[in-house]
Motif scaffolding. Structure first.
Motif, PDB file in Angstrom:
ATOM      1  N   TRP A  52     -45.105  58.916 -33.160  1.00 55.91           N
ATOM      2  CA  TRP A  52     -44.295  57.645 -33.106  1.00 55.91           C
ATOM      3  C   TRP A  52     -42.885  57.738 -32.967  1.00 55.91           C
ATOM      4  N   LEU A  53     -42.395  58.759 -33.471  1.00 54.66           N
ATOM      5  CA  LEU A  53     -40.882  59.060 -33.167  1.00 54.66           C
ATOM      6  C   LEU A  53     -40.638  59.462 -31.650  1.00 54.66           C
ATOM      7  N   THR A  56     -40.812  55.983 -30.035  1.00 57.67           N
ATOM      8  CA  THR A  56     -39.666  55.164 -30.276  1.00 57.67           C
ATOM      9  C   THR A  56     -38.547  55.371 -29.449  1.00 57.67           C
ATOM     10  N   ARG A  57     -38.374  56.663 -29.368  1.00 53.45           N
ATOM     11  CA  ARG A  57     -37.276  57.099 -28.291  1.00 53.45           C
ATOM     12  C   ARG A  57     -37.369  56.941 -26.970  1.00 53.45           C
ATOM     13  N   SER A  58     -38.507  56.871 -26.348  1.00 45.84           N
ATOM     14  CA  SER A  58     -38.917  56.603 -24.911  1.00 45.84           C
ATOM     15  C   SER A  58     -39.360  55.272 -24.698  1.00 45.84           C
ATOM     16  N   LEU A  59     -39.499  54.364 -25.570  1.00 42.43           N
ATOM     17  CA  LEU A  59     -40.198  53.046 -25.346  1.00 42.43           C
ATOM     18  C   LEU A  59     -39.554  52.348 -24.162  1.00 42.43           C
ATOM     19  N   SER A  60     -38.293  52.244 -23.962  1.00 41.35           N
ATOM     20  CA  SER A  60     -37.668  51.509 -23.154  1.00 41.35           C
ATOM     21  C   SER A  60     -37.868  51.959 -21.817  1.00 41.35           C
TER      22      SER A  60
END
Lengths: 187, 248
Positions: A52-53, A56-60
């Protein structure tokens, strides 16, 4: 699966919208945790958190539809689990052999049939399969991936994972049938 | 995870049996006992998240949203797996293509003698490329810093062509590419005595040969070693060695 609203949910999560992120989490975390627990119970929680971390960092930067997104998430999870097992275990047994045991698999097999609706017991049955069959079944059934995505996650061909899933399901059916026929057990 | 890429099941024929795919996709209702058993199992595996699995979801989501807010907006572009593989292959092929073109271009330039004199000299000694025009003695001695005033440069001047003359190449790092060793010596304080004031340091570039407008015959040594500045080292000894007196 989120379905038609996936693009909106993903866009909201990318912006940092908490409700959208929560919907994404509630949709993906249970199957993710089931997949990881079936492969390594002890490392599953940590691997899921690291997944999940990174997510979250690569979501965009993600571009794609929901099936691709789920395949991406499970690919990250698989890699995180491999890293954790290699880092933590440092012993001859592999991650797949050291899948840990939360308890359900050691209980009476009759419970597996009587309480088949229990997710944990179903997971325990899948975990008893050969490791490749178990992972293919989990990605296909729990992850909701199609064969092509399962093949990419596992690094196999589509035909190979299809055979693995079929054999796994057939084996599960056979074992469950044998258990149901045992004396004193009602399916 | 196991690194085993050859799967014996890959070549095995799938035995006939229930249509698992149709059942998993919801296109086929379970009929046989096996199918119904597996359908129960699949339903259990696909059940909504249990309280145990979603324990701490609120705090986890809050932490992830906070991490998401702290993360840079463009912290990596993620594309589907197939696109990533294609992009990686393209990157490798493109890099190889660029390297090939660069090597071929350099080789062609060396073959035609179009490289700067030092590089051309190196190519001549390594690969048999033609030596720079008017540089036969330099090549024989092998030293780039030839003594100034030798008559060897004089006769070589008429043989130089605009394309091959080192002084005619604008991007040359030195105003005197034929003598590259003299340029760093002029800029370094330790080499300053080699160009004493008042001495014409470059008789090797007679007025009729030079094609550099910035270095006329009477100014041949001005840009590099001005007479008045040869004794002004950049780091003078003594108290001047503290360039920043404010730093205590």
């Amino acid at each position: 699966m989120i379905g038609d609203r996936f693009d909106d949910v993903l866009a909201g999560a990318t912006r940092g919208d908490e409700p959208a992120f929560a919907e994404l989490y509630r949709d993906l975390h249970p199957p993710l945790l089931r997949y990881l627990r079936a492969l390594s119970w002890e490392q599953a929680e940590d691997a899921a958190s690291e997944t999940w971390l990174e997510l979250t960092r690569s979501l965009s930067g993600f571009v794609g539809a929901e099936p691709s997104f789920r395949a991406w998430v499970f690919t990250i999870a698989r890699r995180k689990l491999i890293d954790r097992v290699r880092y933590e275990a440092r012993r001859p047994s592999s991650a797949w052999d050291d899948r840990g045991d939360p308890g359900p698999a050691t209980r009476d097999v009759a419970d597996d049939v009587v309480e088949l609706d229990s997710t944990y017991r179903a997971l325990a049955l899948v975990r008893a399969l050969p490791r490749d069959q178990a992972e293919a079944v989990l990605l296909r059934v729990v992850g909701g991936l199609d064969y092509a995505d399962v093949a990419q996650v596992m690094g196999r061909t589509t035909g190979a994972v299809r055979v693995l899933v079929h054999r796994g399901l057939r084996r599960l059916a056979s074992e469950l049938g044998d258990r149901a026929e045992a004396p004193g057990v009602t399916p | 995870m196991t690194g085993r890429h050859v799967d014996p099941t890959e070549t095995a024929a799938d035995e006939p049996g229930p249509d698992w795919d149709a059942m998993l996709d919801g296109l086929h209702l379970p009929e046989t006992e096996d199918e119904m058993t597996v359908a129960h199992l699949v339903a259990a595996l696909q059940a909504p998240g249990t309280p145990d699995e979603l324990r701490g979801a609120e705090s986890a989501v809050a932490a992830l949203v906070a991490a998401r807010s702290a993360a840079p907006a463009d912290s990596g572009v993620v594309v589907p797996l197939a696109s990533r593989r294609t992009r990686r292959t393209g990157l490798v092929v493109g890099s190889a293509l660029v390297l090939t073109i660069a090597f071929a271009g350099t080789a062609a330039a060396a073959a035609t003698g179009s490289l700067p004199a030092p590089v051309q000299r190196m190519a001549a000694s390594l690969f048999g490329a033609p030596a720079p025009a008017g540089d036969t003695q330099v090549q024989s001695t092998g030293g780039p810093a030839r003594p100034s005033g030798q008559p060897s440069d004089g006769p070589a001047a008429p043989q130089t062509t605009p394309g091959s003359q080192p002084g005619a190449t604008p991007p040359a790092p030195s105003p005197h590419p034929s003598t590259p060793a003299s340029v760093p010596s002029a800029t370094s304080p330790g080499a300053a005595p080699s160009t004493p004031p008042g001495q014409s340091v470059r008789p090797s570039t007679p007025p009729g040969q030079t094609k550099r407008p910035t270095t006329g015959p009477g100014q041949s040594n001005r840009p590099t070693t001005p007479p008045g500045q040869t004794n002004r080292p950049t780091s003078p000894p003594g108290p001047a060695g503290k360039p920043h007196p404010t730093h205590s």
